[in-house]
Design a protein around this motif. Sequence first.
Motif, PDB file in Angstrom:
ATOM      1  N   GLY A  62      17.012   1.744  19.551  1.00 33.27           N
ATOM      2  CA  GLY A  62      15.808   1.071  20.024  1.00 33.27           C
ATOM      3  C   GLY A  62      15.786  -0.400  19.633  1.00 33.27           C
ATOM      4  O   GLY A  62      16.125  -0.750  18.508  1.00 33.27           O
ATOM      5  N   ARG A  63      15.394  -1.253  20.561  1.00 33.26           N
ATOM      6  CA  ARG A  63      15.339  -2.698  20.339  1.00 33.26           C
ATOM      7  C   ARG A  63      13.913  -3.235  20.300  1.00 33.26           C
ATOM      8  O   ARG A  63      13.566  -4.037  19.459  1.00 33.26           O
ATOM      9  CB  ARG A  63      16.088  -3.428  21.456  1.00 33.26           C
ATOM     10  N   ASN A  64      13.099  -2.826  21.292  1.00 29.32           N
ATOM     11  CA  ASN A  64      11.767  -3.396  21.423  1.00 29.32           C
ATOM     12  C   ASN A  64      10.870  -2.353  22.072  1.00 29.32           C
ATOM     13  O   ASN A  64      11.347  -1.466  22.770  1.00 29.32           O
ATOM     14  CB  ASN A  64      11.822  -4.675  22.265  1.00 29.32           C
ATOM     15  N   ILE A  65       9.568  -2.486  21.841  1.00 34.24           N
ATOM     16  CA  ILE A  65       8.629  -1.499  22.357  1.00 34.24           C
ATOM     17  C   ILE A  65       7.321  -2.158  22.756  1.00 34.24           C
ATOM     18  O   ILE A  65       6.910  -3.156  22.163  1.00 34.24           O
ATOM     19  CB  ILE A  65       8.371  -0.390  21.315  1.00 34.24           C
TER      20      ILE A  65
ATOM     21  N   LYS B 215       0.824  -1.199   0.000  1.00 39.29           N
ATOM     22  CA  LYS B 215       0.000   0.000   0.000  1.00 39.29           C
ATOM     23  C   LYS B 215       0.864   1.256   0.000  1.00 39.29           C
ATOM     24  O   LYS B 215       0.651   2.160  -0.781  1.00 39.29           O
ATOM     25  CB  LYS B 215      -0.930   0.007   1.213  1.00 39.29           C
ATOM     26  N   ALA B 216       1.844   1.315   0.930  1.00 36.02           N
ATOM     27  CA  ALA B 216       2.694   2.503   1.052  1.00 36.02           C
ATOM     28  C   ALA B 216       3.983   2.120   1.760  1.00 36.02           C
ATOM     29  O   ALA B 216       4.106   1.029   2.319  1.00 36.02           O
ATOM     30  CB  ALA B 216       1.967   3.600   1.822  1.00 36.02           C
ATOM     31  N   SER B 217       4.935   3.032   1.734  1.00 38.69           N
ATOM     32  CA  SER B 217       6.183   2.833   2.475  1.00 38.69           C
ATOM     33  C   SER B 217       6.689   4.183   2.958  1.00 38.69           C
ATOM     34  O   SER B 217       6.318   5.227   2.420  1.00 38.69           O
ATOM     35  CB  SER B 217       7.238   2.143   1.606  1.00 38.69           C
ATOM     36  N   LYS B 218       7.534   4.138   3.986  1.00 41.54           N
ATOM     37  CA  LYS B 218       8.102   5.354   4.545  1.00 41.54           C
ATOM     38  C   LYS B 218       9.492   5.026   5.076  1.00 41.54           C
ATOM     39  O   LYS B 218       9.703   4.003   5.705  1.00 41.54           O
ATOM     40  CB  LYS B 218       7.207   5.869   5.684  1.00 41.54           C
ATOM     41  N   ALA B 219      10.450   5.914   4.797  1.00 43.91           N
ATOM     42  CA  ALA B 219      11.819   5.738   5.290  1.00 43.91           C
ATOM     43  C   ALA B 219      11.855   5.971   6.795  1.00 43.91           C
ATOM     44  O   ALA B 219      11.173   6.850   7.325  1.00 43.91           O
ATOM     45  CB  ALA B 219      12.763   6.703   4.588  1.00 43.91           C
ATOM     46  N   LEU B 220      12.678   5.160   7.480  1.00 43.94           N
ATOM     47  CA  LEU B 220      12.886   5.285   8.919  1.00 43.94           C
ATOM     48  C   LEU B 220      14.282   5.831   9.186  1.00 43.94           C
ATOM     49  O   LEU B 220      15.137   5.831   8.310  1.00 43.94           O
ATOM     50  CB  LEU B 220      12.723   3.923   9.599  1.00 43.94           C
ATOM     51  N   ALA B 221      14.533   6.237  10.431  1.00 40.44           N
ATOM     52  CA  ALA B 221      15.829   6.797  10.823  1.00 40.44           C
ATOM     53  C   ALA B 221      16.907   5.726  10.974  1.00 40.44           C
ATOM     54  O   ALA B 221      18.078   6.052  11.093  1.00 40.44           O
ATOM     55  CB  ALA B 221      15.683   7.575  12.128  1.00 40.44           C
ATOM     56  N   GLY B 222      16.521   4.472  10.973  1.00 38.06           N
ATOM     57  CA  GLY B 222      17.439   3.342  11.110  1.00 38.06           C
ATOM     58  C   GLY B 222      16.641   2.063  10.940  1.00 38.06           C
ATOM     59  O   GLY B 222      15.479   2.097  10.527  1.00 38.06           O
ATOM     60  N   THR B 223      17.234   0.943  11.271  1.00 35.11           N
ATOM     61  CA  THR B 223      16.534  -0.338  11.155  1.00 35.11           C
ATOM     62  C   THR B 223      15.356  -0.387  12.113  1.00 35.11           C
ATOM     63  O   THR B 223      15.510  -0.149  13.313  1.00 35.11           O
ATOM     64  CB  THR B 223      17.491  -1.512  11.451  1.00 35.11           C
ATOM     65  N   GLY B 224      14.188  -0.690  11.596  1.00 36.95           N
ATOM     66  CA  GLY B 224      12.988  -0.828  12.423  1.00 36.95           C
ATOM     67  C   GLY B 224      12.973  -2.205  13.068  1.00 36.95           C
ATOM     68  O   GLY B 224      12.715  -3.198  12.407  1.00 36.95           O
ATOM     69  N   ASN B 225      13.265  -2.266  14.371  1.00 37.72           N
ATOM     70  CA  ASN B 225      13.395  -3.555  15.054  1.00 37.72           C
ATOM     71  C   ASN B 225      12.092  -4.137  15.554  1.00 37.72           C
ATOM     72  O   ASN B 225      11.976  -5.356  15.673  1.00 37.72           O
ATOM     73  CB  ASN B 225      14.366  -3.425  16.240  1.00 37.72           C
TER      74      ASN B 225
END
Length: 169
Positions: free
Chosen positions: A102-105, A48-58
């Motif tokens: 960030g590792r987990n949320i 559907k869509a995509s968005k760039a993140l500031a780093g790897t999305g963990n």
Amino acid sequence: YLEVGSFDSSGPTDGNSVYAIGDVGYMTAGSTFYTFDLSSHSGSRTQKASKALAGTGNEIVVVNNKAYIAVNSASTQLQIIDVSNPDSLPTPVNISVDGQGGRNISVNQTATRAYLATAVSGSQREFFIIDVDPASPSYQNTLGSYNTDGMDPKGVAVVTSNKAVIVGT
């Protein structure tokens, strides 16, 4: 098990985290966040869509039409993306804490608090409670933090009686 469908992101990076609600799937692959269609019950799923993140999305958690993403970045450990329209994603809200990537949320059911675990540090804390309520005067601020005393966090869960469980090595 029988595979009934799949989603392959447009980039060369493998998936890091996945989450699904209703007819929408959410995935991070490297430093890109994707939404994809789950309305069909078999076959390849459409992006559907995509968005760039500031780093790897963990790790991804979606609560109340917001995607909360633990990001492996020393400057932006949490990003929040409004996913109320999964076909068009706005610019993420960037939240920084005084910690490593960030590792987990985990996010509470009312989407007012995020509980973020970050990579181990010899001089910084690794667990953070963050105000994620846009109506709050302390929005995006760290409300509390904890030093895991040498443990490298891998996961976090919030349980009853105002307690959080942090696991790692």
